[in-house]
Scaffold this motif. Structure first.
Motif, PDB file in Angstrom:
ATOM      1  N   ASP A   1      20.076 -25.350  12.621  1.00 41.71           N
ATOM      2  CA  ASP A   1      20.602 -27.011  12.958  1.00 41.71           C
ATOM      3  C   ASP A   1      19.696 -26.794  13.408  1.00 41.71           C
ATOM      4  O   ASP A   1      18.472 -27.958  12.956  1.00 41.71           O
TER       5      ASP A   1
ATOM      6  N   GLU B   1      24.093 -37.054   3.134  1.00 44.93           N
ATOM      7  CA  GLU B   1      24.294 -36.382   1.987  1.00 44.93           C
ATOM      8  C   GLU B   1      24.620 -36.797   0.709  1.00 44.93           C
ATOM      9  O   GLU B   1      24.667 -36.321  -0.478  1.00 44.93           O
TER      10      GLU B   1
ATOM     11  N   SER C   1      24.875 -19.323   0.395  1.00 44.31           N
ATOM     12  CA  SER C   1      23.731 -20.092  -0.007  1.00 44.31           C
ATOM     13  C   SER C   1      23.808 -21.612   1.590  1.00 44.31           C
ATOM     14  O   SER C   1      25.069 -22.108   1.260  1.00 44.31           O
ATOM     15  N   ILE C   2      22.429 -21.627   2.110  1.00 44.79           N
ATOM     16  CA  ILE C   2      22.728 -23.105   2.741  1.00 44.79           C
ATOM     17  C   ILE C   2      21.844 -23.742   1.764  1.00 44.79           C
ATOM     18  O   ILE C   2      20.911 -23.302   1.574  1.00 44.79           O
TER      19      ILE C   2
ATOM     20  N   ILE D   1      18.282 -25.479  -2.041  1.00 47.76           N
ATOM     21  CA  ILE D   1      18.865 -24.394  -1.635  1.00 47.76           C
ATOM     22  C   ILE D   1      18.317 -23.096  -1.526  1.00 47.76           C
ATOM     23  O   ILE D   1      17.262 -22.331  -1.972  1.00 47.76           O
TER      24      ILE D   1
ATOM     25  N   ASP E   1      22.037 -27.688   5.064  1.00 44.86           N
ATOM     26  CA  ASP E   1      24.084 -27.922   5.463  1.00 44.86           C
ATOM     27  C   ASP E   1      24.516 -27.004   4.729  1.00 44.86           C
ATOM     28  O   ASP E   1      23.838 -25.877   4.163  1.00 44.86           O
ATOM     29  N   GLY E   2      25.558 -26.144   5.441  1.00 43.35           N
ATOM     30  CA  GLY E   2      27.192 -25.267   4.821  1.00 43.35           C
ATOM     31  C   GLY E   2      26.910 -24.680   6.660  1.00 43.35           C
ATOM     32  O   GLY E   2      26.403 -23.443   5.736  1.00 43.35           O
ATOM     33  N   SER E   3      26.358 -24.958   7.674  1.00 41.97           N
ATOM     34  CA  SER E   3      25.997 -24.357   8.636  1.00 41.97           C
ATOM     35  C   SER E   3      27.275 -23.224   8.911  1.00 41.97           C
ATOM     36  O   SER E   3      26.465 -22.443   9.532  1.00 41.97           O
ATOM     37  N   SER E   4      28.579 -23.538   8.405  1.00 42.35           N
ATOM     38  CA  SER E   4      29.509 -22.526   8.370  1.00 42.35           C
ATOM     39  C   SER E   4      28.382 -21.110   7.580  1.00 42.35           C
ATOM     40  O   SER E   4      29.942 -20.192   8.606  1.00 42.35           O
ATOM     41  N   ASN E   5      27.959 -20.764   6.988  1.00 45.15           N
ATOM     42  CA  ASN E   5      28.016 -19.821   5.487  1.00 45.15           C
ATOM     43  C   ASN E   5      27.012 -19.233   6.779  1.00 45.15           C
ATOM     44  O   ASN E   5      26.446 -18.186   6.116  1.00 45.15           O
TER      45      ASN E   5
ATOM     46  N   SER F   1      29.238 -25.706   1.499  1.00 48.34           N
ATOM     47  CA  SER F   1      28.382 -25.472   1.092  1.00 48.34           C
ATOM     48  C   SER F   1      27.705 -26.301   0.190  1.00 48.34           C
ATOM     49  O   SER F   1      26.988 -26.405  -0.783  1.00 48.34           O
TER      50      SER F   1
END
Ligand code: FBP
Ligand code: MG
Ligand code: MG
Length: 335
Positions: free
Chosen positions: A61, A265, A115-116, A147, A105-109, A230
């Motif tokens: 991030d 977002e 894909s983030i 993406i 975006d989608g930093s938990s992944n 994400s």
């Protein structure tokens, strides 16, 4: 092979936005390379603190945020608003543009090889950051995402349709695929984090109940469900093959306005979705007509194929006795 222009020669990018778009493309290209190296880069997923929203911050991030802010200097951007920073930065007092960004975006992944992405939005720079970024999303002059998936792609709108690019690893350029992306009207897929079912409002529960009832319910057809966590990846799927995404408000502490941020977002994704013929609302009202109360404000978010998003709005208009009823007694929808 990494030249200054990260786009194929046929990229129809408005001249005034070229320097900014080239900076975004160069950083995205570099991030794609680092994300592909993943574990070899070391520690991209490490917790490094919290951002303005109280969300955990990962190393990637922060890396992404710094890289975009640095690269955008000297490209005509006056105001830089990032999900990862409390306040707006003035990059260039002479700049006439303003950029809002969810750098990662989608930093938990990050650690899971899913894909983030990066989400960005461009506006005209007004005198102050608030006058600039709190104006409704209709004021955006461009919006897009990158993406980082099996392919790295960029989808962007300058207000006249959606342009799609794929990053060609052979040439290191975002290569134009098409300028006519449309969201398919028909689809049997919905996306929602169903683990929050017990926290949702009655209209959202009723809508999902009716999807889950499938061919035996009022919708008369079976549905499939997806949840990637994400936003960029869900958006990309919907742009490619239709469907609907919901991140509603719910009863959990901190979720009274859902989870996703209007400025970084929802507004940019809403512009892309509308430009591709779809619809994006907070459940009722078009996201692009709404004003954020503050820079980091959140909003419930529903988007996808227009007919489906309109159905969700209709569930919000149902009288109490119908929204509480079992689907067999609702009797409103025969789709
Ligand atoms: O974990 P949840 O509650 O399902 O939330 C998932 C959502 O949160 C997000 O990861 C928020 O974005 P960030 O990763 O930029 O904070 C969205 O991409 C995604 O749609
Ligand atoms: Mg995000
Ligand atoms: Mg983020």
């Amino acid at each position: 092979m990494t030249d200054a222009n990260p786009y194929s020669p046929d990229a129809p990018i408005p001249a005034r936005l070229r320097p900014t778009m080239e900076a975004l493309g160069r950083v995205a290209r570099d991030l794609a390379r680092r994300i592909a190296r993943g574990p070899l880069e070391g520690g991209l997923d490490a917790h490094v603190g919290g951002n303005a929203d109280g969300d955990a911050q990962k190393a990637l991030d922060v890396i992404a945020d710094r890289a975009f802010a640095e690269a955008l200097r000297g490209t005509g951007v006056r105001w830089y608003a990032s999900e990862e920073q409390d306040d707006v930065t003035e990059l260039d007092p002479q700049g006439t543009l303003a950029l809002a960004i969810d750098p990662l975006d989608g930093s938990s992944n990050i650690a899971t090889n899913v894909s983030i992405g990066t989400i960005f939005s461009l506006r005209e720079a007004e005198e102050g950051p608030e006058a600039t970024f709190l104006a409704p999303g209709r004021a955006q002059i461009a919006a897009g995402y990158v993406i980082y998936g099996p392919q790295c792609m960029m989808l962007v709108s300058f207000g006249a349709g959606v342009q799609s690019y794929v990053l060609d690893p052979e040439t290191a350029r975002f290569t134009l695929l098409d300028t006519t992306r449309r969201i398919p009207a028909e689809s049997s897929e919905f996306a929602i984090n169903a683990s929050n079912y017990r926290h949702w409002s009655k209209p959202v529960r009723a809508y999902i109940d009716d999807c889950l009832a499938g061919a035996e319910g009022p919708r008369d057809k079976n549905f499939n469900m997806r949840w990637i966590a994400s936003l960029v990846a869900e958006t990309h799927r919907i742009l490619m093959r239709g469907g609907i995404f919901l991140y509603p408000q719910d009863d959990r502490p901190g979720y009274a306005q859902g989870r996703l941020r209007m400025v970084y977002e929802c507004a940019p994704i809403a512009m892309l979705v509308e430009q591709a013929g779809g619809r994006a609302t907070d459940g009722n009202t078009a996201i692009l007509d709404l004003q954020a109360g503050s820079l980091h404000a959140r909003t419930p978010f529903v988007f996808g194929s227009a007919v489906k998003v309109d159905h969700v709005a209709a569930y919000h208009d149902l009288p109490e006795h119908e929204v509480s009823a079992l689907f067999g007694h609702r009797g409103l929808f025969r789709v």
